[in-house]
Every structure is written in structure tokens, then in C-alpha cells.
Design a protein around this motif. Sequence first.
Motif, PDB file in Angstrom:
ATOM      1  N   SER A  70       0.831  -1.207   0.000  1.00 12.75           N
ATOM      2  CA  SER A  70       0.000   0.000   0.000  1.00 12.75           C
ATOM      3  C   SER A  70       0.869   1.261   0.000  1.00 12.75           C
ATOM      4  O   SER A  70       0.539   2.237  -0.677  1.00 12.75           O
ATOM      5  CB  SER A  70      -0.973   0.005   1.179  1.00 12.75           C
ATOM      6  OG  SER A  70      -0.301   0.152   2.409  1.00 12.75           O
ATOM      7  N   ARG A  71       1.974   1.246   0.734  1.00  8.22           N
ATOM      8  CA  ARG A  71       2.886   2.406   0.732  1.00  8.22           C
ATOM      9  C   ARG A  71       3.544   2.589  -0.636  1.00  8.22           C
ATOM     10  O   ARG A  71       3.599   3.692  -1.160  1.00  8.22           O
ATOM     11  CB  ARG A  71       3.964   2.240   1.800  1.00  8.22           C
ATOM     12  CG  ARG A  71       3.517   2.582   3.189  1.00  8.22           C
ATOM     13  CD  ARG A  71       4.702   2.671   4.151  1.00  8.22           C
ATOM     14  NE  ARG A  71       5.515   1.471   4.179  1.00  8.22           N
ATOM     15  CZ  ARG A  71       5.270   0.400   4.931  1.00  8.22           C
ATOM     16  NH1 ARG A  71       4.232   0.380   5.720  1.00  8.22           N
ATOM     17  NH2 ARG A  71       6.075  -0.637   4.901  1.00  8.22           N
ATOM     18  N   VAL A  72       4.043   1.505  -1.205  1.00 13.42           N
ATOM     19  CA  VAL A  72       4.760   1.594  -2.485  1.00 13.42           C
ATOM     20  C   VAL A  72       3.833   2.026  -3.619  1.00 13.42           C
ATOM     21  O   VAL A  72       4.210   2.856  -4.451  1.00 13.42           O
ATOM     22  CB  VAL A  72       5.448   0.252  -2.824  1.00 13.42           C
ATOM     23  CG1 VAL A  72       6.035   0.275  -4.217  1.00 13.42           C
ATOM     24  CG2 VAL A  72       6.526  -0.075  -1.795  1.00 13.42           C
ATOM     25  N   LEU A  73       2.621   1.482  -3.654  1.00 16.54           N
ATOM     26  CA  LEU A  73       1.705   1.772  -4.760  1.00 16.54           C
ATOM     27  C   LEU A  73       0.762   2.931  -4.463  1.00 16.54           C
ATOM     28  O   LEU A  73      -0.056   3.291  -5.301  1.00 16.54           O
ATOM     29  CB  LEU A  73       0.894   0.524  -5.113  1.00 16.54           C
ATOM     30  CG  LEU A  73       1.687  -0.669  -5.620  1.00 16.54           C
ATOM     31  CD1 LEU A  73       0.756  -1.816  -5.971  1.00 16.54           C
ATOM     32  CD2 LEU A  73       2.557  -0.298  -6.801  1.00 16.54           C
TER      33      LEU A  73
ATOM     34  N   LEU B 135      -1.809   3.099  -2.419  1.00 16.13           N
ATOM     35  CA  LEU B 135      -3.187   2.630  -2.317  1.00 16.13           C
ATOM     36  C   LEU B 135      -3.500   2.445  -0.834  1.00 16.13           C
ATOM     37  O   LEU B 135      -2.592   2.269  -0.023  1.00 16.13           O
ATOM     38  CB  LEU B 135      -3.366   1.289  -3.034  1.00 16.13           C
ATOM     39  CG  LEU B 135      -3.127   1.270  -4.540  1.00 16.13           C
ATOM     40  CD1 LEU B 135      -3.072  -0.165  -5.046  1.00 16.13           C
ATOM     41  CD2 LEU B 135      -4.238   2.036  -5.240  1.00 16.13           C
ATOM     42  N   THR B 136      -4.773   2.454  -0.471  1.00 19.26           N
ATOM     43  CA  THR B 136      -5.111   2.214   0.925  1.00 19.26           C
ATOM     44  C   THR B 136      -4.875   0.749   1.260  1.00 19.26           C
ATOM     45  O   THR B 136      -4.950  -0.124   0.387  1.00 19.26           O
ATOM     46  CB  THR B 136      -6.585   2.562   1.227  1.00 19.26           C
ATOM     47  OG1 THR B 136      -7.432   1.633   0.551  1.00 19.26           O
ATOM     48  CG2 THR B 136      -6.914   3.990   0.816  1.00 19.26           C
ATOM     49  N   GLU B 137      -4.612   0.486   2.531  1.00 17.86           N
ATOM     50  CA  GLU B 137      -4.425  -0.892   2.962  1.00 17.86           C
ATOM     51  C   GLU B 137      -5.695  -1.710   2.728  1.00 17.86           C
ATOM     52  O   GLU B 137      -5.617  -2.878   2.360  1.00 17.86           O
ATOM     53  CB  GLU B 137      -4.009  -0.944   4.432  1.00 17.86           C
ATOM     54  CG  GLU B 137      -2.580  -0.490   4.646  1.00 17.86           C
ATOM     55  CD  GLU B 137      -2.083  -0.731   6.069  1.00 17.86           C
ATOM     56  OE1 GLU B 137      -2.684  -1.552   6.803  1.00 17.86           O
ATOM     57  OE2 GLU B 137      -1.077  -0.099   6.432  1.00 17.86           O
ATOM     58  N   ALA B 138      -6.840  -1.084   2.934  1.00 20.00           N
ATOM     59  CA  ALA B 138      -8.107  -1.794   2.706  1.00 20.00           C
ATOM     60  C   ALA B 138      -8.245  -2.203   1.241  1.00 20.00           C
ATOM     61  O   ALA B 138      -8.663  -3.329   0.937  1.00 20.00           O
ATOM     62  CB  ALA B 138      -9.284  -0.920   3.122  1.00 20.00           C
ATOM     63  N   ASP B 139      -7.889  -1.306   0.330  1.00 19.84           N
ATOM     64  CA  ASP B 139      -7.980  -1.620  -1.101  1.00 19.84           C
ATOM     65  C   ASP B 139      -7.005  -2.726  -1.495  1.00 19.84           C
ATOM     66  O   ASP B 139      -7.347  -3.631  -2.255  1.00 19.84           O
ATOM     67  CB  ASP B 139      -7.725  -0.384  -1.957  1.00 19.84           C
ATOM     68  CG  ASP B 139      -8.876   0.605  -1.928  1.00 19.84           C
ATOM     69  OD1 ASP B 139      -9.996   0.228  -1.511  1.00 19.84           O
ATOM     70  OD2 ASP B 139      -8.653   1.775  -2.320  1.00 19.84           O
ATOM     71  N   VAL B 140      -5.785  -2.653  -0.981  1.00 22.76           N
ATOM     72  CA  VAL B 140      -4.787  -3.680  -1.295  1.00 22.76           C
ATOM     73  C   VAL B 140      -5.230  -5.035  -0.747  1.00 22.76           C
ATOM     74  O   VAL B 140      -5.186  -6.052  -1.449  1.00 22.76           O
ATOM     75  CB  VAL B 140      -3.391  -3.298  -0.758  1.00 22.76           C
ATOM     76  CG1 VAL B 140      -2.409  -4.466  -0.885  1.00 22.76           C
ATOM     77  CG2 VAL B 140      -2.853  -2.078  -1.490  1.00 22.76           C
ATOM     78  N   GLY B 141      -5.670  -5.062   0.498  1.00 23.82           N
ATOM     79  CA  GLY B 141      -6.111  -6.320   1.103  1.00 23.82           C
ATOM     80  C   GLY B 141      -7.271  -6.949   0.349  1.00 23.82           C
ATOM     81  O   GLY B 141      -7.277  -8.154   0.077  1.00 23.82           O
TER      82      GLY B 141
END
Length: 75
Positions: A23-26, A28-34
Amino acid sequence: MTRTRLHRRIIWDKGGNPVSHVSRVLDLTEADVGAAIHSIKAAARLRGADNIVIYDNGDVTDARGEEIGNLYDED
């Protein structure tokens, strides 16, 4: 194969939970990545513990290198 796929870089290729790092690298939110990882793995018939590889363009492959999705394509 597209040019962007030829030059993509691996940002995650180990076991464990990649959500915070990816999520940090891209950006994006952690919720979206998960949610995206869960959807991609389910569609590829992978279990939660199965390893995946994530690239800096959002592409996701299984441990054998087969394309199984893209984090940016998931809703």
C-alpha cells in the motif's frame, strides 16, 4: 508482452502479509490492497497462505510466475 511488463520491478515476493508495504509503495489504501489481493487469490483458486509476487505496476503472479491479476483492476 507489453513494454511495461518487461520493465516492471518486484515489490513483494516473500511469504507473510504484504498489505502495509504494498500500500505504501503503490500509494493505495491498505483496505484496497487487502481486498484486491483476496479477490485475485480467490479467482486464481489460491489459498490465503499461498505466495504471490507483486510488481510496481500492480501486476500479481502466482509463485510459478503465471499472471493472475492486477491490484489496480480490482474494485
